[in-house]
Write an enzyme that holds these catalytic residues in place. Structure first.
Site, short mmCIF file in Angstrom:
data_model
loop_
_atom_site.label_atom_id
_atom_site.label_comp_id
_atom_site.label_asym_id
_atom_site.label_seq_id
_atom_site.Cartn_x
_atom_site.Cartn_y
_atom_site.Cartn_z
N CYS A 1 -14.33 -7.91 -21.52
CA CYS A 1 -13.48 -7.04 -20.71
C CYS A 1 -13.43 -5.64 -21.29
O CYS A 1 -13.42 -5.45 -22.52
CB CYS A 1 -12.06 -7.64 -20.63
SG CYS A 1 -10.90 -6.65 -19.68
N CYS B 1 -3.85 6.13 8.55
CA CYS B 1 -3.06 5.34 7.60
C CYS B 1 -3.40 3.86 7.76
O CYS B 1 -3.91 3.43 8.80
CB CYS B 1 -1.57 5.57 7.78
SG CYS B 1 -0.92 4.96 9.36
N ASP C 1 9.82 3.22 -8.59
CA ASP C 1 9.12 3.86 -7.47
C ASP C 1 9.41 5.36 -7.55
O ASP C 1 10.42 5.77 -8.12
CB ASP C 1 9.58 3.30 -6.13
CG ASP C 1 8.51 3.43 -5.06
OD1 ASP C 1 8.09 2.40 -4.48
OD2 ASP C 1 8.07 4.57 -4.79
N ASN D 1 -2.17 0.57 -4.76
CA ASN D 1 -3.41 1.23 -5.16
C ASN D 1 -3.90 0.69 -6.50
O ASN D 1 -3.12 0.16 -7.30
CB ASN D 1 -3.24 2.75 -5.22
CG ASN D 1 -2.22 3.18 -6.26
OD1 ASN D 1 -2.54 3.35 -7.43
ND2 ASN D 1 -0.97 3.32 -5.85
N CYS E 1 -7.33 -10.63 -16.83
CA CYS E 1 -6.48 -9.48 -16.54
C CYS E 1 -7.08 -8.74 -15.34
O CYS E 1 -8.14 -9.10 -14.84
CB CYS E 1 -6.34 -8.57 -17.76
SG CYS E 1 -7.69 -7.40 -18.00
N GLY F 1 6.80 -2.28 1.11
CA GLY F 1 6.91 -3.38 2.05
C GLY F 1 7.06 -4.74 1.40
O GLY F 1 7.80 -5.60 1.88
N LYS G 1 13.52 5.62 -2.75
CA LYS G 1 13.49 4.18 -2.47
C LYS G 1 14.29 3.40 -3.51
O LYS G 1 14.90 2.37 -3.18
CB LYS G 1 12.04 3.69 -2.43
CG LYS G 1 11.29 4.16 -1.20
CD LYS G 1 9.88 3.58 -1.14
CE LYS G 1 9.18 4.00 0.16
NZ LYS G 1 7.80 3.48 0.23
N CYS H 1 -6.69 -6.45 -23.78
CA CYS H 1 -6.97 -7.77 -23.19
C CYS H 1 -7.81 -8.61 -24.14
O CYS H 1 -7.54 -9.80 -24.35
CB CYS H 1 -7.67 -7.62 -21.85
SG CYS H 1 -8.25 -9.17 -21.12
N CYS I 1 -10.58 -7.52 -15.95
CA CYS I 1 -11.65 -8.50 -16.19
C CYS I 1 -12.57 -8.65 -14.99
O CYS I 1 -13.77 -8.83 -15.12
CB CYS I 1 -11.03 -9.86 -16.53
SG CYS I 1 -10.35 -9.99 -18.19
#
Length: 427
Positions: A318, A265, A116, A199, A241, A95, A139, A323, A244
């Protein structure tokens, strides 16, 4: 194509007139009908624009870049055509990512890398970009199909893979390092990575790759209730990052995969995703073309139209080793960078005093110092040309009107009345 078919119709009509035997006319009529059908199909076919070698600021209907190049003429951007030199990787063509890809394509970005693993579904039609006839396509393939039609000047690279797998991660990192588009470029082969995934696991993978490559990236997201979102600029070593300051649900030790329930959903609003994608690309353009202020973090609350901003410093402890390495490197070069930035500011301030502002403006607009206005006779500015008079009295003359005689007489009458009252009280 359409012109050639019209010429063929004309040739068939000429041939028909030249044949003395009418028995051949039926065959020619049949051929004419077929050519007319092809002509109608050609008219309804989508128009594809040709590639443009150089961006032009010429204001004509056939120039796809005239409105973009106007930013340069108006002084917003120093050199807009530089956008063709940049490569941007977009991870997640959903989206937010698909709309961001379209915006950058319309802006004339040099190269887009699209990542993707999912396919287009009818359930995606509540969002922008994808169309019903693309259902079943990956996609990335659907995006390339649409974007190449919009702007054939953009170099498109698609990767249908899952970056959270070992092989997918290796391919992802390798593609980011590829410098075939600009062999002379320092660092990795892309100028910016945009994370548009949904995610935590995928975000952490992008975070790891960018920390390893010392690659600047921007993260984006939309909440599950579809009424809030955010964008964030992440510069390895300089800003926090993604590891962190992990989200609360992750810091609490909860596996996000256990939160998903069968048949349930997350909500999805094309408006919220469009706003977040717009903010993301706006920040991208400001970062690449160096104009305006690039927001380190910008939130969006659709219910209150609230846009919170903040900055996040890197965590010295971290959990991401890469990092911490980038933080050490940044601290070593920070004094030199600060000194260079200070020198640049001083040089700009010096040049601003040496050269008058808007010295070459075509409208002959001049700026007058406020102190000079104080010395000017304001009444002279109100002077009218000969032969014209004001219908209302001049403000300066109105302020100098003499005190009416009636007012003076009223004051004398009051004094006389006071003396009479004092005489009565004494008697």
């Amino acid at each position: 194509m359409e012109a050639e078919l019209k010429a063929m119709l004309s040739d068939l009509e000429t041939l028909k007139r030249s044949l003395p035997d009418p028995s051949h006319h039926a065959s020619i009529d049949k051929m004419q009908l077929r050519v007319e059908h092809l002509t109608n199909l050609a008219k309804s076919a989508p128009v594809q624009r040709s590639k443009v070698k150089d961006m032009s600021a010429e204001v004509v209907d056939s120039n796809p870049y005239s409105r973009l190049m106007a930013l340069q003429r108006m002084g917003i951007v120093q050199n807009y055509e530089r956008i063709r030199e940049f490569s941007v990787a977009i991870v997640g063509i959903g989206g937010v990512g698909s709309v961001a890809a379209e915006m950058l394509t319309r802006c004339g970005i040099g190269r887009l890398l699209l990542y993707d693993y999912d396919k287009v579904e009818l359930a995606n039609m509540n969002r922008l970009f994808f169309r019903p006839e693309q259902v079943g396509m990956t996609k990335t393939d659907a995006a390339v199909q649409t974007l190449s039609d919009i702007n054939p000047d953009v170099v498109l690279e698609s990767y249908t893979l899952n970056i959270t797998t070992v092989q997918g991660f290796e391919t992802f990192v390798s593609s980011l390092k590829n410098k075939t588009f600009r062999p002379s470029k320092e660092g990795s082969g892309v100028d910016l990575v945009l994370s548009c995934v949904d995610n935590y696991e995928a975000r952490m993978v992008v975070n790891q790759a960018c920390n390893e490559l010392n690659q600047t990236w921007m993260e984006s997201g939309v909440s599950e209730d579809a009424v809030s979102g955010h964008i964030q600029l992440l510069i390895p070593g300089e800003t926090a990052c993604f590891a962190c300051a992990p989200p609360l649900v992750v810091a609490s030790g909860i596996d996000e995969r256990t939160l998903k329930r069968e048949g349930v959903c997350a909500a999805s609003l094309p408006t919220t995703m469009g706003v977040v994608a717009g903010l993301l690309v706006q920040n991208t353009l400001k970062y690449l073309l160096k104009f305006g202020h690039v927001s380190p973090y910008l939130g969006y609350n659709a219910l209150k139209d609230y846009f919170p901003t903040m900055e996040m410093k890197p965590n010295p402890q971290c959990s991401n080793v890469a990092c911490v390495d980038r933080q050490r490197e940044y601290l070593l070069v920070k004094p030199a960078r600060d000194a260079a930035a200070k020198a640049k500011i001083e040089a700009e301030a010096l040049s601003a005093t040496e050269f008058p502002l808007h010295d070459d403006n075509e409208w002959n607009i001049s700026v007058v110092d406020d102190s000079e206005l104080d010395k000017t006779d304001v009444r002279s500015l109100d002077a009218l040309p000969d032969g014209l008079v004001r219908e209302l009295p001049n403000a300066d003359e109105f302020q100098k009107l003499p005190v009416p005689l009636e007012t003076a007489n009223s004051i004398d009458d009051l004094d006389d009345l006071r003396r009479q009252l004092e005489a009565l009280s004494a008697g």
